[in-house]
Motif scaffolding. Structure first.
Motif, mmCIF file in Angstrom:
data_model
loop_
_atom_site.group_PDB
_atom_site.id
_atom_site.type_symbol
_atom_site.label_atom_id
_atom_site.label_comp_id
_atom_site.label_asym_id
_atom_site.label_seq_id
_atom_site.Cartn_x
_atom_site.Cartn_y
_atom_site.Cartn_z
ATOM 1 N N ASP A 1 0.852 -1.187 0.000
ATOM 2 C CA ASP A 1 0.000 0.000 0.000
ATOM 3 C C ASP A 1 0.888 1.238 0.000
ATOM 4 O O ASP A 1 2.123 1.142 -0.061
ATOM 5 C CB ASP A 1 -1.019 -0.021 1.142
ATOM 6 N N ASN A 2 0.288 2.402 0.061
ATOM 7 C CA ASN A 2 1.047 3.653 -0.019
ATOM 8 C C ASN A 2 1.983 3.873 1.164
ATOM 9 O O ASN A 2 2.889 4.692 1.095
ATOM 10 C CB ASN A 2 0.095 4.848 -0.156
ATOM 11 N N ASN A 3 1.805 3.134 2.259
ATOM 12 C CA ASN A 3 2.676 3.236 3.432
ATOM 13 C C ASN A 3 3.792 2.206 3.430
ATOM 14 O O ASN A 3 4.701 2.276 4.232
ATOM 15 C CB ASN A 3 1.856 3.027 4.712
ATOM 16 N N GLY A 4 3.675 1.206 2.560
ATOM 17 C CA GLY A 4 4.631 0.109 2.552
ATOM 18 C C GLY A 4 4.125 -1.141 3.238
ATOM 19 O O GLY A 4 4.857 -2.136 3.326
ATOM 20 N N TYR A 5 2.875 -1.139 3.736
ATOM 21 C CA TYR A 5 2.302 -2.354 4.306
ATOM 22 C C TYR A 5 2.098 -3.370 3.185
ATOM 23 O O TYR A 5 1.646 -3.026 2.100
ATOM 24 C CB TYR A 5 0.958 -2.067 4.982
#
Length: 122
Positions: free
Chosen positions: A106-110
């Motif tokens: 995702d956009n956070n790196g999750y």
């Protein structure tokens, strides 16, 4: 002890962008009216909370050593929708442990994995 469900809460410094990623790209609905620091997102039977970290949490950046695994009956369709729009960790593949799956960030790196049971041979 009785547990009814598990709802992950994703901490982020990119609150609005995270809501946009999950609602626009993955098709979740934001159930929170006018979210400012916390939101509940839902798609079908899956809920995820998104939150700015509070002062009690030593938060610098998104870190999670596992993945969020979404079971689905239509992994091929989801792969086709996401493969050119997301940061792919690994492409759609059949695995010996009986799953057909792929993973994106995702956009956070999750890490988000999407999987479907492979048909069993009788």
């Amino acid at each position: 002890m009785q547990l009814d469900r598990l709802t992950p809460c994703l901490y982020t410094n990119q609150f609005d962008a995270t809501i946009e990623f999950y609602t626009q790209l993955l098709g979740f609905t934001c159930l929170t009216d006018q979210p400012t620091f916390w939101a509940c997102l839902q798609k079908d039977e899956v809920q995820i909370f998104v939150s700015l970290p509070n002062e009690h949490i030593g938060f610098e950046k998104a870190v999670f050593t596992g993945s969020f695994y979404f079971n689905t009956p239509n992994v091929d369709e989801i792969w086709e929708q996401l493969k050119d729009q997301a940061n792919v960790c690994y492409p759609l593949e059949d695995f010996d442990y009986g799953m057909r799956e792929f993973a994106i960030y995702d956009n956070n790196g999750y890490l988000l994995q999407f999987g479907q049971d492979l048909p069993t041979n009788h």
